[in-house]
Each structure stands twice: as C-alpha cells, then as structure tokens.
Design a protein around this motif. Structure first.
Motif, PDB file in Angstrom:
ATOM      1  N   VAL A 255      89.529  22.070  35.974  1.00  0.00           N
ATOM      2  CA  VAL A 255      90.543  22.125  35.465  1.00  0.00           C
ATOM      3  C   VAL A 255      91.359  23.225  36.504  1.00  0.00           C
ATOM      4  N   ASP A 256      92.471  22.460  37.080  1.00  0.00           N
ATOM      5  CA  ASP A 256      93.102  22.391  37.929  1.00  0.00           C
ATOM      6  C   ASP A 256      94.076  24.109  37.990  1.00  0.00           C
ATOM      7  N   LEU A 257      93.840  25.430  38.149  1.00  0.00           N
ATOM      8  CA  LEU A 257      94.711  26.273  38.563  1.00  0.00           C
ATOM      9  C   LEU A 257      95.663  26.747  39.586  1.00  0.00           C
ATOM     10  N   GLY A 258      95.173  25.615  39.703  1.00  0.00           N
ATOM     11  CA  GLY A 258      95.677  26.125  41.632  1.00  0.00           C
ATOM     12  C   GLY A 258      95.716  27.184  42.596  1.00  0.00           C
ATOM     13  N   GLU A 259      94.215  27.116  42.543  1.00  0.00           N
ATOM     14  CA  GLU A 259      93.436  28.519  42.977  1.00  0.00           C
ATOM     15  C   GLU A 259      93.262  27.701  44.726  1.00  0.00           C
ATOM     16  N   GLY A 260      93.275  26.138  44.392  1.00  0.00           N
ATOM     17  CA  GLY A 260      92.749  25.412  46.050  1.00  0.00           C
ATOM     18  C   GLY A 260      91.381  24.911  45.143  1.00  0.00           C
ATOM     19  N   LYS A 261      90.608  25.567  44.385  1.00  0.00           N
ATOM     20  CA  LYS A 261      89.234  24.767  44.112  1.00  0.00           C
ATOM     21  C   LYS A 261      89.192  24.503  42.934  1.00  0.00           C
ATOM     22  N   ASN A 262      89.122  23.448  42.003  1.00  0.00           N
ATOM     23  CA  ASN A 262      89.135  23.448  40.293  1.00  0.00           C
ATOM     24  C   ASN A 262      88.011  24.453  39.962  1.00  0.00           C
TER      25      ASN A 262
ATOM     26  N   ASP B 179      88.352  11.703  27.536  1.00  0.00           N
ATOM     27  CA  ASP B 179      89.443  11.027  27.984  1.00  0.00           C
ATOM     28  C   ASP B 179      90.738  11.339  27.518  1.00  0.00           C
ATOM     29  N   GLU B 180      91.086  11.853  26.676  1.00  0.00           N
ATOM     30  CA  GLU B 180      92.356  12.791  25.054  1.00  0.00           C
ATOM     31  C   GLU B 180      92.202  13.690  26.494  1.00  0.00           C
ATOM     32  N   LEU B 181      91.472  14.187  26.994  1.00  0.00           N
ATOM     33  CA  LEU B 181      91.792  15.487  27.226  1.00  0.00           C
ATOM     34  C   LEU B 181      92.368  15.141  29.552  1.00  0.00           C
ATOM     35  N   VAL B 182      92.217  14.247  29.927  1.00  0.00           N
ATOM     36  CA  VAL B 182      92.557  14.305  31.135  1.00  0.00           C
ATOM     37  C   VAL B 182      93.819  14.352  31.322  1.00  0.00           C
ATOM     38  N   GLY B 183      94.391  15.145  32.357  1.00  0.00           N
ATOM     39  CA  GLY B 183      96.060  15.314  32.342  1.00  0.00           C
ATOM     40  C   GLY B 183      96.368  16.121  31.184  1.00  0.00           C
ATOM     41  N   THR B 184      96.096  16.845  30.168  1.00  0.00           N
ATOM     42  CA  THR B 184      96.458  17.900  29.600  1.00  0.00           C
ATOM     43  C   THR B 184      96.579  18.934  30.040  1.00  0.00           C
TER      44      THR B 184
ATOM     45  N   GLY C 100      84.490  29.537  33.906  1.00  0.00           N
ATOM     46  CA  GLY C 100      85.555  29.691  33.363  1.00  0.00           C
ATOM     47  C   GLY C 100      85.731  30.019  31.605  1.00  0.00           C
ATOM     48  N   MET C 101      86.676  29.757  30.329  1.00  0.00           N
ATOM     49  CA  MET C 101      86.752  28.934  28.734  1.00  0.00           C
ATOM     50  C   MET C 101      88.588  28.678  29.128  1.00  0.00           C
ATOM     51  N   LEU C 102      88.193  28.263  27.780  1.00  0.00           N
ATOM     52  CA  LEU C 102      89.518  27.099  27.068  1.00  0.00           C
ATOM     53  C   LEU C 102      90.271  28.086  26.337  1.00  0.00           C
ATOM     54  N   LEU C 103      91.364  28.399  25.811  1.00  0.00           N
ATOM     55  CA  LEU C 103      91.446  29.199  24.951  1.00  0.00           C
ATOM     56  C   LEU C 103      91.702  28.391  23.542  1.00  0.00           C
ATOM     57  N   ALA C 104      91.130  28.273  22.277  1.00  0.00           N
ATOM     58  CA  ALA C 104      91.001  27.303  21.035  1.00  0.00           C
ATOM     59  C   ALA C 104      90.848  28.118  20.146  1.00  0.00           C
ATOM     60  N   ALA C 105      91.259  27.484  18.925  1.00  0.00           N
ATOM     61  CA  ALA C 105      91.289  28.172  17.853  1.00  0.00           C
ATOM     62  C   ALA C 105      90.567  27.381  16.552  1.00  0.00           C
ATOM     63  N   LYS C 106      90.117  27.487  15.862  1.00  0.00           N
ATOM     64  CA  LYS C 106      89.404  26.822  14.893  1.00  0.00           C
ATOM     65  C   LYS C 106      89.010  28.021  13.232  1.00  0.00           C
ATOM     66  N   ASP C 107      89.956  26.525  12.398  1.00  0.00           N
ATOM     67  CA  ASP C 107      89.381  26.592  11.069  1.00  0.00           C
ATOM     68  C   ASP C 107      88.922  25.846   9.941  1.00  0.00           C
ATOM     69  N   GLU C 108      89.294  25.015   9.074  1.00  0.00           N
ATOM     70  CA  GLU C 108      88.862  24.568   7.888  1.00  0.00           C
ATOM     71  C   GLU C 108      89.471  23.343   8.595  1.00  0.00           C
ATOM     72  N   ASN C 109      90.065  23.712   9.881  1.00  0.00           N
ATOM     73  CA  ASN C 109      91.015  22.338   9.982  1.00  0.00           C
ATOM     74  C   ASN C 109      90.626  21.388  10.948  1.00  0.00           C
ATOM     75  N   GLY C 110      89.318  21.830  11.542  1.00  0.00           N
ATOM     76  CA  GLY C 110      88.842  21.680  12.986  1.00  0.00           C
ATOM     77  C   GLY C 110      89.543  22.709  13.930  1.00  0.00           C
ATOM     78  N   LEU C 111      88.881  22.396  15.030  1.00  0.00           N
ATOM     79  CA  LEU C 111      89.409  23.232  16.653  1.00  0.00           C
ATOM     80  C   LEU C 111      90.301  22.288  17.311  1.00  0.00           C
ATOM     81  N   HIS C 112      91.646  23.244  17.542  1.00  0.00           N
ATOM     82  CA  HIS C 112      92.243  22.762  18.483  1.00  0.00           C
ATOM     83  C   HIS C 112      92.908  23.629  19.945  1.00  0.00           C
ATOM     84  N   LEU C 113      92.379  23.305  20.870  1.00  0.00           N
ATOM     85  CA  LEU C 113      93.073  24.362  21.824  1.00  0.00           C
ATOM     86  C   LEU C 113      94.286  24.350  22.185  1.00  0.00           C
ATOM     87  N   ILE C 114      94.205  25.806  22.564  1.00  0.00           N
ATOM     88  CA  ILE C 114      95.589  26.636  22.577  1.00  0.00           C
ATOM     89  C   ILE C 114      96.346  26.187  24.331  1.00  0.00           C
ATOM     90  N   ARG C 115      97.479  25.512  23.706  1.00  0.00           N
ATOM     91  CA  ARG C 115      98.374  25.044  25.149  1.00  0.00           C
ATOM     92  C   ARG C 115      99.976  25.377  24.664  1.00  0.00           C
TER      93      ARG C 115
END
Ligand code: MSP
Length: 654
Positions: free
Chosen positions: A581-588, A602-607, A627-642
């Motif tokens: 993940v590129d956070l603009g810190e020079g090193k991913n 595949d579907e994640l690259v570029g998002t 690090g960690m990605l923020l996400a929310a999970k309920d009966e509907n599945g897991l979705h990243l917070i973007r």
C-alpha cells in the motif's frame, strides 16, 4: 434409539502406552483419533467397544523404575494412573482401560502362548543377537547402523545371548504376503503397505519371544515348567487387544473381535502389521480390518525430545486453547499418515479462521437473523420450496463423507464438512435476507434462515465426534438433540429439523491474537489464559461513559488514505491477501489483510483504502504486516471503508 446399524460391532483400539514417560501430543493424537472414531461409530448406531491402556512390562520399564528407586509395579501404577487421569480429563470415551499387569491379561497371554506352543509354532532355542532396550526390539547385525546403533532410534544396542523361546514367524511369510495382496486396505494409508510387503518379502527370521535376563514380565504358562523366562514385551503387549475382550478368561466380549481398526504410530506399524497377524493366524482368530498408521508430530519443525525441552504437553495446550479446538486442530491439520508440525500459530489460525469465522460466526448469524426477523423461531416448512438446490448440494457432499472416516481420511472429512458450511455462509450473502425483510418477502427470509439452521444442524451432527463439548453447546442453541435418531432423520434420511427456537449463546471460539503458551510451565500458561478472561470481564463492566476517549487519544492513531499498488494471495491461507500500500511515505507498506473471502487480489489493485499507518508491525504466517485496512463486516459481508472521492495518497484522516 433406532436400530439402524445397531447389529454391527465395531472395535477400536489405541496402542497401549509405555509407562516410562508421561503423555505428550503424539499419544494424545492417537487417542483423539480413536475417540473420534468411537464416538462417530456410536452415533451412527454401531455397537462400539473402544480400548486404550498401558504397556507396563519389559526391560525399559524395569530400568526406569530402578533409576527412581521404585519397584516396577509402583512405578507402573504411578504412570499408568497419570495416563488414565489425562484421558479422563480429556473425556476420552474408552470402554476399557487395560493394564498389562492386570491378572486377566496375564492369564489370557499365557493361554495364547500355550495355544501357539501346542500348535507347534513355538520352540525353544538360543538367541544371540542385538537388542534395543529403548525400542524393545531385536535386530540382526545387518540391520544395525555402524555395527551397533538401533536402526529405529539410533541408540546403541546390546548383545544378548540367552536361552529363548521362538515363534515360527518364518512359517507365516507367504500367508502374510497373501494377506496384504488380498486386502489392500489392511494397512492404511495404503501407501504404507509397500514398506511392510518389502520387509516381509525380504525374508522373516523366527522371533525370539522370551527373555531370561530380567523378570519384569508375564511368566510362561505353568505347564511349561520353565520359570526363568518371561515373555517378550511385544508378544505380551499385542495380546492386549484380545485379552481386553476376555480372551482366555471371561470371553463375553470376544464377539467384538476382530477389531475394525488398530490405530498406531508409524514407528510401531511393523509390529502390528507383521507380528500381530502372524500371532492371530497361529491362534486361528480372524484378522483386524485395518492397521492404520499415523505420522509423527514435530514441534516448530523439530523432533520433540526432553533434552531439547520442546515436548508439547497436551494438557497444557488443551487448557490454554480449549480441548475441542485442540482436537479439531489435530484431526484437521495433518492428513492421516503424514508427519505434522505443532505450532501455536497454526493452531491459532485454525481457531480464528475455521472455528471462529466459519463455524462460530454462522451460529451468530443464525441467532442474529432469527432474533431480528422471527423472535428466534425457526420453521423448516418452506425450506424445500425455496432451497431445494442448496439442500441437494449439501446432501451430495454429506452422503460421501462417511466412507472417509474409516478410510482414515479424517482431514478430508472435515474439509468436506467445511464446504457445507460455506454453502450456508454463501447463501446468506447471495439471498440477502435483510433485503427480503425490507421488501416484504418475509416468508422467503424465514426459509433462508431455516435453511442455514438446518445446514448447521446437519454439520453439527457430523462434527459431534470431533468436538463433543462445543457441539453440544451448538445443539443446545439450535434446540436439537444429537443422537442416533437425529442422525438417521437428518443425515441418513436427509430430513429437516422440526420447528425450534434459537437460544443465544456466548461466542464459541473467541478470537485469539497472541500465543497463549509462553513456556511449558503450567502456571505461566494459566496466568496467560486468566488475563484475557479477566480483561474481557473488566470490559463488560465499563459503562458507555467510562468508555469515552479524549481527542488526543483518538489522534494517537494515524489514519491515512493509501492506494493498493499490489495484491497477491498468501499461499495456504484461506483468509489472507498480501498487499503493498502506497501511503506517500516513499516506501510502500506491506499489509496482510484477512479479506480474501470478500475481495479478489485483482479487484483491489489501484483502489484506495483507509489505513492505520502507525500500527506496530506483526508477523502473520511468517510475514510482516505493517498496518491495517479499515473495514466493516456485518451479515452483508465485509466491505472496506474508502474515501468517497479519490484523495491524494497519504492524506490524513481526521
Ligand atoms: N507400548 C508400545 C505400543 C504397544 S501396542 C500393542 C509403544 N508405546 S509408546 O508409548 O512408546 O508409543 C505409543 C504411541 O505413541 C505410538 O503409536 C507412537 O507412534 C506414538 N508416538 C510417540 N511419539 C510420537 C510423536 N512425536 N508423534 C506422534 N505419535 C508418536 O510404542
């Protein structure tokens, strides 16, 4: 109880354990497999007899006792008691715990010796050869390593020169080869048969079956009038499988013979697959269906040994992680017959992923949905109307799993049951019952919840032998009883459960973050287990107000927008994707995210995603996660917070 299968007798045994040492996970492994088979066999209606016990005679035990200033019997009593206590603590469902010092056993062995002698299969001679006390085994010169070392354990052998009785093993060479040829499943896994066939085809020497240089063993029958001999410990030990059923004494249980399966470790396969059938042929008794040999457990990749201090104590593991989780891990982690490695990380992964996410979470979803939609009531009446397809898929898998059990493909059996759980979890995502409830398709939503509950019930029935305690909690929560009748109804006859009410229960497999066993020291283990529990209890008491944090506290967490520039699957992990993940810190930043079930690489690259950027790095499956990605999970599945709109990489979230 229905009489389905009830006439069939099933006899299952573990090896009897030497009393020169306390139990380690190798012993627990054999015993847990046998216990699972016995419980399963009872559930399906077989009249089942499950035997375990201790092997107490021989030079090794007598030497160990002497080193501790005890008589062999005192020492054997002590260690045998420890094995029995352990199996009782583990709720092992044995029908008999045999000790080779039991009078009935000794009488039975003497009767067997007499019968083989009368048949002409035993003669007196002189033995001159090499003996490994550790393995209680005789070896020819050609078998030794560097003219002295035991080919099995490497320790020096001693030269034994004494008068001995011999069993005419050489007479059974052809019969044994015929046995292996006509019964390709006599030795399981089948791949293991080759080495036995080669060994026998290479020629068998007659077997020395008595010793005179020590006296801790079963005496010969009195009719032989030869007091200075005691029986060879392996002859004495193998006979336990029939003396436990009363051979030579009260033969009431001999109708359980022949055994369905003798479970053994690969190191003692030769004794069971060569000597034992030869003895039985001599006694004119039928032969067991299977000798099933499992592999060895190592610890973090190394052989377990006392000197290395890396022996895994099964009680400590079960106390720390839970008995049923330990059982599941042992049965699932390693294909039967292969060697396996015990590591806490692997155990934790199984608990969090298979047990917590797949099994425990499904139960949560059932109680969550039924609670919300129908006041916890489950009615199966519309399941067939709406879900014949899913039911067919489930039954297609379930009708093939039984054969995996007695073929010793237990890991596969579990894999198949997890496929069934996936059908349930997937159905929830596909049908979105929460939307059905919203747009007035209540009947369909109820049918979906009932489908999932029925799937859970079916899997629970078939998992009961693996995790009896946790499954009894699930059964309680589902309002079902797990017994032969339920098995017939919902597995054999593919029926559905009756109307029921779900009871909410605590999480069955709470997530574990860190290894719980720091050392082999029990006290430390207890501290470690207690702490998270106390912390959890503390948390419950905190009121909402106490739980407020200051803004400064919140800003201790550095949250940033990052772009996922690379994503790959982590091999062997069902959950993890490895992201750069590129956070603009020079090193991913490399982040291992447990989202594989919900996103393809595949579907994640570029998002873009929201990232906790100042998390202390941790190792997951041997790789660093920073690090960690923020996400929310309920009966509907897991979705990243973007972010709603693309943001400049590294933008702070506030
Ligand atoms: N007393 C004999 C068996 C006689 S049966 C008629 C014996 N006892 S033992 O206590 O040494 O071993 C008992 C079982 O534990 C064997 O099946 C052996 O394979 C198993 N294990 C011992 N160490 C093991 C591991 N590290 N891993 C898996 N199983 C291992 O042999």
């Amino acid at each position: 109880m229905s009489d389905h299968n009830s006439c069939k007798k099933v006899y299952i045994t573990t090896p009897i354990y030497y009393v020169n040492d306390i139990a380690h996970i190798g012993h627990a492994y054999t015993t847990i497999i046998a216990d699972m088979l016995a419980r399963y066999s009872r559930l399906v209606g077989y009249d089942t007899f499950f035997l375990t016990g201790t092997d107490e005679h021989g030079q090794k035990i007598s030497t160990s006792a002497a080193q501790r200033g005890k008589t062999p019997k005192e020492y054997a009593d002590e260690i045998s008691g420890k094995f029995k206590t352990l199996w009782d603590d583990f709720d092992i469902s044995y029908d008999k715990f045999i000790r080779t010092t039991d009078e009935e056993h000794k009488t039975g062995v003497q009767k067997a010796f007499q019968k083989m002698f009368d048949k002409g299969d035993i003669y007196k001679g002189n033995y001159e050869g090499n003996y490994c006390v550790g393995c209680e085994t005789f070896f020819t010169d050609a078998q030794l390593i560097d003219e002295e070392g035991c080919p099995d354990c490497g320790r020096p052998t001693t030269v034994v020169k004494e008068e001995s009785y011999f069993f005419r093993l050489s007479n059974y060479e052809d019969k044994l080869l015929e046995l292996y040829k006509n019964n390709p499943e006599f030795i399981l896994p089948r791949a293991k048969a080759k080495e036995i066939v080669n060994f026998v085809a290479g020629g068998l020497n007659d077997l020395s079956i008595s010793r005179t240089s020590f006296d801790w063993g079963v005496k010969l029958p009195s009719s032989m009038d030869d007091d200075k001999h005691v029986m060879y410990v392996w002859l004495d030990a193998l006979m336990n499988y029939i003396t436990a059923l009363g051979y030579g004494t009260d033969e009431a249980n001999m109708d359980f013979w022949p055994a369905k399966v003798h479970l053994v470790g690969k190191d003692i396969l030769r004794f069971h697959a060569i000597f034992w059938p030869a003895f039985l042929m001599s006694l004119e008794l039928p032969l067991p269906d299977h000798i099933a040999a499992h592999g060895w457990w190592t610890r973090d990749g190394e052989k377990m040994s006392k000197s290395k201090g890396n022996v895994v104590n099964p009680k400590e593991v079960a106390d720390a992680y839970g008995l049923d989780a330990f059982r599941y891990f042992m049965l699932r982690e390693v294909p039967f017959g292969q060697d396996g490695d015990f590591s806490q990380r692997a155990l934790i992964d199984r608990i969090n992923s298979d047990l917590g996410n797949d099994l425990g979470n499904l139960l949560n979803r059932i109680s969550g949905m039924s609670g919300k939609y129908s006041d916890f009531k489950i009615v199966s009446k519309d399941v067939i109307k709406y879900h014949q397809k899913e039911l067919d898929e489930v039954h297609a898998i379930l009708q093939n799993v039984e054969q995996l059990i007695f073929n010793m493909q237990i890991h596969k059996y579990l894999e198949e049951l997890w496929k069934v759980l996936t059908i349930a979890n997937k159905a929830i995502g596909d049908y979105e019952p929460w939307n059905m409830m919203k747009d007035g398709r209540e009947e369909q939503a109820m049918a979906l919840v009932a489908l999932v509950t029925n799937i859970m019930a079916k899997v629970s029935v078939l998992l009961e032998s693996v995790m009896p305690h946790k499954i009894s909690q699930i059964a309680k929560s589902l309002g079902i009883t797990i017994d032969n009748e339920t098995y017939i109804n919902i597995i054999v006859n593919k029926g559905l459960i009756g109307d029921t009410v779900i009871t909410k229960i605590d999480a069955l497999f709470p997530r574990i973050e860190e290894p719980l066993l720091v050392t082999a020291d029990v006290q430390k283990v207890e501290e470690k287990v207690q702490k998270p529990r106390q912390e959890a209890e503390k948390q419950v008491e905190i009121t909402e107000e106490d739980n407020l944090i200051t803004i400064d506290k919140f800003f201790e967490t550095s949250l940033k927008i990052g772009t996922i520039v690379e994503a790959v699957e982590v091999p062997k992990s069902k959950k993890l994707l490895k992201l750069q993940v590129d956070l603009g810190e020079g090193k991913n930043k490399q982040i291992l995210a447990g989202i594989k079930e919900f996103y393809s690489a595949d579907e994640l690259v570029g998002t873009q995603a929201c990232v906790v950027a100042n998390l202390k790095p941790a190792k997951l499956m041997g790789m660093m996660s920073e690090g960690m990605l923020l996400a929310a999970k309920d009966e509907n599945g897991l979705h990243l917070i973007r972010p709603e709109k693309p943001k400049i990489i590294g933008t702070k979230i506030s």
